[in-house]
Design a protein around this motif. Structure first.
Motif, PDB file in Angstrom:
ATOM      1  N   LEU A   1      16.887   3.191 -12.918  1.00  9.33           N
ATOM      2  CA  LEU A   1      16.537   4.554 -12.524  1.00  9.33           C
ATOM      3  C   LEU A   1      17.721   5.452 -12.854  1.00  9.33           C
ATOM      4  O   LEU A   1      18.818   5.266 -12.317  1.00  9.33           O
ATOM      5  CB  LEU A   1      16.222   4.627 -11.028  1.00  9.33           C
ATOM      6  N   GLN A   2      17.466   6.413 -13.756  1.00 11.83           N
ATOM      7  CA  GLN A   2      18.535   7.283 -14.262  1.00 11.83           C
ATOM      8  C   GLN A   2      18.263   8.722 -13.827  1.00 11.83           C
ATOM      9  O   GLN A   2      17.206   9.284 -14.117  1.00 11.83           O
ATOM     10  CB  GLN A   2      18.608   7.189 -15.784  1.00 11.83           C
ATOM     11  N   PHE A   3      19.253   9.320 -13.138  1.00  9.18           N
ATOM     12  CA  PHE A   3      19.142  10.697 -12.673  1.00  9.18           C
ATOM     13  C   PHE A   3      19.915  11.613 -13.604  1.00  9.18           C
ATOM     14  O   PHE A   3      21.080  11.342 -13.936  1.00  9.18           O
ATOM     15  CB  PHE A   3      19.697  10.831 -11.248  1.00  9.18           C
ATOM     16  N   ASP A   4      19.274  12.676 -14.032  1.00  9.54           N
ATOM     17  CA  ASP A   4      19.900  13.741 -14.817  1.00  9.54           C
ATOM     18  C   ASP A   4      19.710  15.052 -14.070  1.00  9.54           C
ATOM     19  O   ASP A   4      18.882  15.141 -13.153  1.00  9.54           O
ATOM     20  CB  ASP A   4      19.268  13.825 -16.214  1.00  9.54           C
ATOM     21  N   PRO A   5      20.470  16.100 -14.445  1.00 10.53           N
ATOM     22  CA  PRO A   5      20.322  17.378 -13.725  1.00 10.53           C
ATOM     23  C   PRO A   5      18.909  17.935 -13.759  1.00 10.53           C
ATOM     24  O   PRO A   5      18.473  18.568 -12.801  1.00 10.53           O
ATOM     25  CB  PRO A   5      21.320  18.303 -14.440  1.00 10.53           C
TER      26      PRO A   5
ATOM     27  N   PHE B   1      17.525  -4.351  -9.985  1.00 14.31           N
ATOM     28  CA  PHE B   1      17.444  -2.888  -9.966  1.00 14.31           C
ATOM     29  C   PHE B   1      18.847  -2.309 -10.078  1.00 14.31           C
ATOM     30  O   PHE B   1      19.781  -2.808  -9.437  1.00 14.31           O
ATOM     31  CB  PHE B   1      16.786  -2.384  -8.677  1.00 14.31           C
ATOM     32  N   GLU B   2      18.979  -1.277 -10.914  1.00 11.94           N
ATOM     33  CA  GLU B   2      20.250  -0.574 -11.022  1.00 11.94           C
ATOM     34  C   GLU B   2      19.986   0.924 -11.142  1.00 11.94           C
ATOM     35  O   GLU B   2      18.953   1.342 -11.695  1.00 11.94           O
ATOM     36  CB  GLU B   2      21.067  -1.079 -12.202  1.00 11.94           C
ATOM     37  N   GLN B   3      20.910   1.685 -10.624  1.00 12.96           N
ATOM     38  CA  GLN B   3      20.782   3.142 -10.607  1.00 12.96           C
ATOM     39  C   GLN B   3      21.896   3.748 -11.449  1.00 12.96           C
ATOM     40  O   GLN B   3      23.056   3.347 -11.346  1.00 12.96           O
ATOM     41  CB  GLN B   3      20.860   3.661  -9.164  1.00 12.96           C
ATOM     42  N   CYS B   4      21.549   4.731 -12.287  1.00 17.04           N
ATOM     43  CA  CYS B   4      22.512   5.435 -13.133  1.00 17.04           C
ATOM     44  C   CYS B   4      22.525   6.903 -12.731  1.00 17.04           C
ATOM     45  O   CYS B   4      21.470   7.543 -12.659  1.00 17.04           O
ATOM     46  CB  CYS B   4      22.159   5.307 -14.616  1.00 17.04           C
ATOM     47  N   GLY B   5      23.699   7.431 -12.471  1.00 18.47           N
ATOM     48  CA  GLY B   5      23.804   8.826 -12.076  1.00 18.47           C
ATOM     49  C   GLY B   5      23.689   8.981 -10.575  1.00 18.47           C
ATOM     50  O   GLY B   5      23.256   8.077  -9.846  1.00 18.47           O
TER      51      GLY B   5
ATOM     52  N   LEU C   1       0.825  -1.209   0.000  1.00 15.35           N
ATOM     53  CA  LEU C   1       0.000   0.000   0.000  1.00 15.35           C
ATOM     54  C   LEU C   1       0.859   1.258   0.000  1.00 15.35           C
ATOM     55  O   LEU C   1       0.615   2.193  -0.778  1.00 15.35           O
ATOM     56  CB  LEU C   1      -0.929  -0.009   1.221  1.00 15.35           C
ATOM     57  N   ARG C   2       1.846   1.306   0.825  1.00  9.49           N
ATOM     58  CA  ARG C   2       2.721   2.487   0.885  1.00  9.49           C
ATOM     59  C   ARG C   2       4.020   2.085   1.560  1.00  9.49           C
ATOM     60  O   ARG C   2       4.078   1.972   2.800  1.00  9.49           O
ATOM     61  CB  ARG C   2       2.048   3.620   1.673  1.00  9.49           C
ATOM     62  N   PRO C   3       5.096   1.839   0.779  1.00  5.50           N
ATOM     63  CA  PRO C   3       6.354   1.433   1.400  1.00  5.50           C
ATOM     64  C   PRO C   3       6.914   2.556   2.250  1.00  5.50           C
ATOM     65  O   PRO C   3       7.020   3.698   1.803  1.00  5.50           O
ATOM     66  CB  PRO C   3       7.251   1.098   0.198  1.00  5.50           C
ATOM     67  N   ALA C   4       7.314   2.232   3.441  1.00  5.38           N
ATOM     68  CA  ALA C   4       7.861   3.253   4.330  1.00  5.38           C
ATOM     69  C   ALA C   4       9.192   3.783   3.821  1.00  5.38           C
ATOM     70  O   ALA C   4       9.539   4.942   4.052  1.00  5.38           O
ATOM     71  CB  ALA C   4       8.023   2.665   5.742  1.00  5.38           C
ATOM     72  N   LEU C   5       9.932   2.930   3.084  1.00  7.27           N
ATOM     73  CA  LEU C   5      11.229   3.372   2.562  1.00  7.27           C
ATOM     74  C   LEU C   5      11.080   4.515   1.567  1.00  7.27           C
ATOM     75  O   LEU C   5      11.987   5.337   1.402  1.00  7.27           O
ATOM     76  CB  LEU C   5      11.958   2.188   1.905  1.00  7.27           C
ATOM     77  N   LEU C   6       9.929   4.567   0.857  1.00  6.20           N
ATOM     78  CA  LEU C   6       9.722   5.627  -0.126  1.00  6.20           C
ATOM     79  C   LEU C   6       9.698   6.992   0.544  1.00  6.20           C
ATOM     80  O   LEU C   6      10.189   7.970  -0.016  1.00  6.20           O
ATOM     81  CB  LEU C   6       8.418   5.376  -0.891  1.00  6.20           C
ATOM     82  N   ASP C   7       9.143   7.074   1.731  1.00 13.89           N
ATOM     83  CA  ASP C   7       9.099   8.343   2.455  1.00 13.89           C
ATOM     84  C   ASP C   7      10.364   8.580   3.286  1.00 13.89           C
ATOM     85  O   ASP C   7      10.766   9.722   3.478  1.00 13.89           O
ATOM     86  CB  ASP C   7       7.875   8.374   3.372  1.00 13.89           C
ATOM     87  N   ASP C   8      10.978   7.469   3.747  1.00 16.08           N
ATOM     88  CA  ASP C   8      12.120   7.625   4.657  1.00 16.08           C
ATOM     89  C   ASP C   8      13.447   7.723   3.907  1.00 16.08           C
ATOM     90  O   ASP C   8      14.248   8.634   4.170  1.00 16.08           O
ATOM     91  CB  ASP C   8      12.164   6.454   5.645  1.00 16.08           C
ATOM     92  N   LEU C   9      13.700   6.776   2.981  1.00 14.08           N
ATOM     93  CA  LEU C   9      14.997   6.710   2.299  1.00 14.08           C
ATOM     94  C   LEU C   9      14.955   7.098   0.826  1.00 14.08           C
ATOM     95  O   LEU C   9      16.002   7.184   0.197  1.00 14.08           O
ATOM     96  CB  LEU C   9      15.567   5.281   2.435  1.00 14.08           C
ATOM     97  N   GLY C  10      13.764   7.275   0.262  1.00 10.72           N
ATOM     98  CA  GLY C  10      13.674   7.743  -1.108  1.00 10.72           C
ATOM     99  C   GLY C  10      13.339   6.651  -2.109  1.00 10.72           C
ATOM    100  O   GLY C  10      13.169   5.464  -1.772  1.00 10.72           O
ATOM    101  N   LEU C  11      13.260   7.053  -3.385  1.00  7.62           N
ATOM    102  CA  LEU C  11      12.825   6.164  -4.465  1.00  7.62           C
ATOM    103  C   LEU C  11      13.806   5.017  -4.715  1.00  7.62           C
ATOM    104  O   LEU C  11      13.363   3.869  -4.900  1.00  7.62           O
ATOM    105  CB  LEU C  11      12.592   6.975  -5.738  1.00  7.62           C
ATOM    106  N   PRO C  12      15.128   5.237  -4.801  1.00  5.63           N
ATOM    107  CA  PRO C  12      16.031   4.100  -5.071  1.00  5.63           C
ATOM    108  C   PRO C  12      15.891   2.982  -4.044  1.00  5.63           C
ATOM    109  O   PRO C  12      15.871   1.788  -4.414  1.00  5.63           O
ATOM    110  CB  PRO C  12      17.419   4.744  -5.035  1.00  5.63           C
TER     111      PRO C  12
ATOM    112  N   THR D   1      14.521   9.488 -15.009  1.00 11.52           N
ATOM    113  CA  THR D   1      13.946   8.563 -15.972  1.00 11.52           C
ATOM    114  C   THR D   1      13.896   7.173 -15.374  1.00 11.52           C
ATOM    115  O   THR D   1      14.886   6.697 -14.783  1.00 11.52           O
ATOM    116  CB  THR D   1      14.771   8.538 -17.271  1.00 11.52           C
ATOM    117  N   LEU D   2      12.751   6.526 -15.530  1.00  9.04           N
ATOM    118  CA  LEU D   2      12.556   5.144 -15.093  1.00  9.04           C
ATOM    119  C   LEU D   2      12.392   4.265 -16.324  1.00  9.04           C
ATOM    120  O   LEU D   2      11.579   4.557 -17.206  1.00  9.04           O
ATOM    121  CB  LEU D   2      11.323   5.039 -14.199  1.00  9.04           C
ATOM    122  N   ILE D   3      13.162   3.168 -16.376  1.00 10.32           N
ATOM    123  CA  ILE D   3      13.086   2.206 -17.473  1.00 10.32           C
ATOM    124  C   ILE D   3      12.823   0.836 -16.863  1.00 10.32           C
ATOM    125  O   ILE D   3      13.558   0.394 -15.960  1.00 10.32           O
ATOM    126  CB  ILE D   3      14.378   2.172 -18.308  1.00 10.32           C
TER     127      ILE D   3
END
Length: 467
Positions: free
Chosen positions: A381-385, A340-344, A308-319, A389-391
């Motif tokens: 999950l790719q971070f740009d300035p 899962f992999e993170q770019c940037g 329903l609502r992951p606590a990590l999304l509010d506490d530690l963020g999307l990654p 972007t989510l793929i």
């Protein structure tokens, strides 16, 4: 609807203007005709009075006999001429024609002879008018220059002493030509006025139509903005409700179940120890089964609460939330491997953006595991300035994108993903082949979605091909 009454009004104005213009043209024609005839009457009267005064001077001359004076007067009147076709005629007191047409200065003259059948009626009109005091007389006669029968306006007077009738006339065909030119000019003016009115009507209707289109576009933009705000409020309310239910489950039901588990475990410890499980009393076996089922219920409630609502999304963020999602899908017992992999370098993003991307990833992974029979799913999950972007890429069997989107009973999850991303002015695209399905969602970070901004057009195309 606004152009129709304006067009009808302008058409009525055109018809009214035509009617009024024709009325004014007719009035002008009558005034011109009256003025022209009055000038002709004055001109004829002067000519006839000049001829009569000439005859009177000759008659008063004492140098010759009366017969010689009469011949001289006839000769002078015969030679008198004005204009191109102007000439005089003379009748004696018995009504006989005195002038000789062959001796006149105007060629092809045909006088109204009382003795000829063609001139009896006209000659009688002239003589009767002269005997009644003189004046104007109208009749039709042959014009010398064209030999065409034309309307003629004559003026006659009676000469005192000799009782002669002297007169002349003017052909009125030039008057008719002048009036015809006036009518033609009026028709041209009416046509030009109607063209201007129709042009104004066309411009007015085009302007009204353009204004209507602009108004409709403005209303559509306002309605779209209102619907977007409403959708965002619905999504926000939905997320808040999910968070509340998750908190209630975690803080309420889970705690009660944990407390019950502790009590059951305490009761289990207080049971006499039995070395042989087969010899344990029935109450001990029921207690063991109850603890096992209670433990399963706790795990299920924690899973539902996290979904329903992951606590990590509010506490530690999307990654962190996406990492936990991939681990949970791998631990769920399915044959699908989720990575899962993170770019940037990760940076802070708005909560609305993080929630939307998490829900897209959650729906995409569920579809890959449930419908696509995929053995591997990659979440990137790719971070740009200025954007994030989510793929989500899987190696499943793919599907017919057009068929799913056009089917009203299918594709609800795809539409929800698209609406979530586009509500935040993002870009969403999806591609599907037999080698797998790829989903790409990009959200801008330089400015949050503006309530009054127009939503971008949704794109379900092959701009992102599966690797």
């Amino acid at each position: 609807m606004a152009a129709i009454p304006v067009g009808v009004a302008l058409i009525c104005m055109g018809v009214t203007a035509r009617h009024q213009t024709l009325s004014l043209a007719n009035e002008e024609r009558k005034l011109v005709e009256a003025a022209y005839l009055h000038s002709k009457e004055t001109e004829l009267r002067h000519y006839v009075e000049l001829a009569r005064s000439t005859i009177e001077r000759i008659a008063d001359s004492p140098d010759a006999s009366d017969d010689e004076l009469r011949k001289k007067a006839i000769h002078i009147i015969t030679r008198m001429k004005f204009g191109d076709d102007g000439y005089f005629f003379l009748y004696d007191q018995q009504g006989q024609l005195l002038v000789n047409p062959e001796q006149m200065a105007v060629a092809n003259v045909d006088l109204c002879d009382p003795n000829s059948p063609s001139g009896q009626t006209q000659a009688r009109l002239i003589l009767d008018k002269a005997q009644s005091g003189g004046g104007l007389v109208r009749y039709e006669w042959h014009k010398p220059s064209s030999r065409i029968l034309a309307p003629k306006l004559g003026y006659v007077l009676q000469v005192p002493g000799w009782n002669w009738v002297v007169g002349t006339g003017l052909y009125l065909d030039d008057v008719q030509e002048t009036l015809a030119r006036i009518d033609e000019h009026a028709k041209n003016n009416i046509a030009a006025t109607q063209q201007r009115i129709y042009l104004i009507a066309a411009l007015c209707m085009v302007s009204i139509a353009a204004a209507g289109v602009l108004l409709n576009l403005k209303d559509h933009r306002i309605s779209s903005a209102k619907l977007r705000r409403l959708a965002q409020r619905v999504v926000h309310s939905q997320e808040e409700e999910r968070a509340r239910v998750a908190r209630d489950l975690h803080d309420g039901v889970v705690q009660m179940l944990v407390s019950s588990k502790f009590l059951l475990e305490t009761a289990q410890l207080q049971q006499p120890h039995v070395t042989a499980p087969d010899l344990a009393p029935p109450s001990s076996k029921a207690l063991d089964q109850g603890l096992a089922r209670l433990n399963d219920a706790l795990l299920e409630i924690r899973r539902v609460s996290h979904g329903l609502r992951p606590a990590l999304l509010d506490d530690l963020g999307l990654p962190a939330a996406l990492t936990l999602l991939s681990e949970q899908m791998c631990e769920s017992g399915d044959a699908t491997i989720v990575q899962f992999e993170q770019c940037g370098e990760a940076h802070a993003i708005p909560n609305t953006h993080a929630t939307a991307l998490y829900r897209v990833a959650q729906e995409a992974v569920k579809n890959a595991c449930t419908h696509a029979n995929a053995s591997a799913v990659l979440i990137r999950l790719q971070f740009d300035p200025r954007s994030v972007t989510l793929i989500v890429q899987d190696n499943g069997q793919g599907f017919d994108i057009h068929g799913v989107l056009t089917d009203g009973n299918r594709g609800i999850g795809l539409r929800n993903m698209r609406e979530r991303i586009e509500a935040l002015q993002g870009r969403f695209s999806i591609s599907a082949t037999k080698q797998g399905t790829g989903i790409l969602a990009t959200l801008p970070l330089h400015a949050e979605a503006d309530d009054d901004a127009a939503l971008p057009h949704s794109r379900f195309d092959s701009s992102y091909a599966p690797a």
